[in-house]
Enzyme design. Structure first.
Site, PDB file in Angstrom:
ATOM      1  N   GLN A  47      -1.730   0.064 -10.257  1.00 21.15           N
ATOM      2  CA  GLN A  47      -2.795  -0.840  -9.833  1.00 21.15           C
ATOM      3  C   GLN A  47      -4.194  -0.284 -10.059  1.00 21.15           C
ATOM      4  OE1 GLN A  47      -3.164  -2.220  -5.528  1.00 21.15           O
ATOM      5  NE2 GLN A  47      -1.941  -3.843  -6.475  1.00 21.15           N
ATOM      6  N   HIS A 105     -10.119   4.484  -6.263  1.00 20.81           N
ATOM      7  CA  HIS A 105     -10.158   3.308  -7.124  1.00 20.81           C
ATOM      8  C   HIS A 105     -11.111   3.500  -8.306  1.00 20.81           C
ATOM      9  CE1 HIS A 105      -8.477   1.676  -3.441  1.00 20.81           C
ATOM     10  NE2 HIS A 105      -8.137   0.576  -4.078  1.00 20.81           N
ATOM     11  N   LEU A 107       5.467  -0.225  -3.131  1.00 22.08           N
ATOM     12  CA  LEU A 107       4.287   0.629  -3.280  1.00 22.08           C
ATOM     13  C   LEU A 107       4.733   2.070  -3.472  1.00 22.08           C
ATOM     14  CD1 LEU A 107       2.021  -0.867  -0.465  1.00 22.08           C
ATOM     15  CD2 LEU A 107       2.146  -1.518  -2.863  1.00 22.08           C
ATOM     16  N   SER A 108       5.221   2.355  -4.667  1.00 17.60           N
ATOM     17  CA  SER A 108       5.735   3.687  -4.959  1.00 17.60           C
ATOM     18  C   SER A 108       5.518   3.986  -6.437  1.00 17.60           C
ATOM     19  CB  SER A 108       7.225   3.787  -4.603  1.00 17.60           C
ATOM     20  OG  SER A 108       7.736   5.049  -4.994  1.00 17.60           O
ATOM     21  N   GLU A 109       4.424   4.662  -6.729  1.00 15.82           N
ATOM     22  CA  GLU A 109       4.097   4.944  -8.130  1.00 15.82           C
ATOM     23  C   GLU A 109       5.124   5.858  -8.787  1.00 15.82           C
ATOM     24  OE1 GLU A 109       0.847   3.000  -6.399  1.00 15.82           O
ATOM     25  OE2 GLU A 109       1.845   4.831  -5.689  1.00 15.82           O
ATOM     26  N   PRO A 164       0.571  10.441  -7.830  1.00 12.33           N
ATOM     27  CA  PRO A 164       1.907  10.601  -7.265  1.00 12.33           C
ATOM     28  C   PRO A 164       3.023  10.555  -8.310  1.00 12.33           C
ATOM     29  CG  PRO A 164       0.619   9.150  -5.886  1.00 12.33           C
ATOM     30  CD  PRO A 164      -0.194   9.381  -7.129  1.00 12.33           C
TER      31      PRO A 164
END
Length: 321
Positions: free
Chosen positions: A81, A128, A57-59, A88
């Site tokens: 996602q 989102h 989980l690291s854009e 980020p």
């Protein structure tokens, strides 16, 4: 074949991975589960875990890794996602991917694709539902495309994967599965940088993109006006020629987008029209947009989004001014 937007995206990924072994796809939960919206369903089974990878989980790592892979000969397709998680990685887009060709005077390029679902309309949580296409369209060296039909979704994604420079593909998740349309089974490209005229007319020009095409077309149909409806399809590079020629013909313009009003891409369109078609205008240009607030949760989301009644009122104001 009849296909949804998300199905057309999956088909484009299958086709390009079949045709070019340099194409890799990766992102959060895209391999084992096929992604939140199942856009990558079946790809791991078909192409294996060397070419279809789940990431942490690291854009910033996803986009930075894609830029490095692209510079060294691969054709990475990275999924973020939700578009609200892309900020980020903004540093990687601004500092590296979008300017590597300029920085190296053409010696290096970064032919990567970032796919991300964007926009409101599905009652999602904070981060989102953002619609920040105007922000990314501001970056020189980064192309930004927004399909609104299954045919365009497949063709634009195919063109993006084959493009020699970075392309951000913003997919309107509100209409991922709203309808089916005819999509060619064979591989094809829809040109990046060309708008589509969805409806020809002579009374006014209505300009929109993404999920907002459908309330826009519905509003025009409800009023029975002779409007020309333009689907931008590409935010950057902008097909200003199609927009300007349409406004010169009709003399009136309405812009519809779901992003917040202030600094939204509608502002750039107004500037473009004023620069090149001011003397043809018979009335001030109108905008129907989201509001200058974060997308509200649940019960207020429908109020935030442009809908046919709001768009109809805008059309009436333009036509009677």
């Amino acid at each position: 074949m009849q296909e949804t937007i998300v199905g057309a995206i999956n088909d484009a990924l299958h086709s390009e991975m079949d045709a070019d072994e340099r194409v890799l796809i990766f992102g959060e939960d895209i391999a084992e589960s096929g992604g939140v919206f199942r856009a990558t369903d079946g790809l791991k089974e078909r192409f294996g875990d060397d070419r279809v990878l789940d990431t942490p989980l690291s854009e910033i790592a996803i986009v930075g890794g894609a830029a490095g892979l692209a510079m060294y000969g691969y054709r990475p397709v990275a999924e973020i996602q939700f578009s609200g998680f892309l900020p980020p990685a903004f540093d990687q887009l601004v500092t590296h991917a979008s300017r590597i060709r300029w920085r190296t005077r053409g010696e290096w390029s970064a032919p990567l694709v970032i796919r991300t679902p964007y926009g409101a309309g599905v009652k999602a949580l904070e981060h989102h539902s953002e619609s920040l296409e105007g922000v990314y369209g501001h970056l020189p060296g980064l192309k930004v495309v927004v399909p609104s039909t299954p045919r365009d979704a497949k063709g634009l994604l195919t063109a993006a994967i084959r493009d020699p420079d970075p392309v951000l593909v913003m997919e309107p998740k509100q209409i991922y599965r709203s309808f089916r349309d005819e999509v060619p089974e064979e591989s094809y490209e829809e040109p990046i940088g060309e708008a589509a005229i969805r409806r020809e007319g002579s009374e006014l020009s209505v300009i929109s993109w993404g999920a907002m095409m459908y309330p826009t077309l519905q509003a025009v149909e409800n009023l029975g006006v002779d409007a020309e409806v333009i689907d931008l399809r590409t935010i950057s590079p902008l097909d200003d020629e199609t927009v300007v020629e349409s406004v010169k013909k009709t003399g009136r313009a309405l812009i519809v987008h779901e992003a917040a009003r202030t600094g939204g891409f509608g502002s750039e369109l107004i500037a473009c029209i004023n620069d090149r078609a001011l003397m043809y205008l018979k009335a001030p240009i109108e905008r129907i947009t989201g509001f200058d607030v974060p997308v509200p949760l649940l019960s207020m989301e429908d109020y935030y989004l442009p809908n046919p009644p709001r768009i109809e009122e805008g059309i009436k104001r333009v036509l009677t001014a």
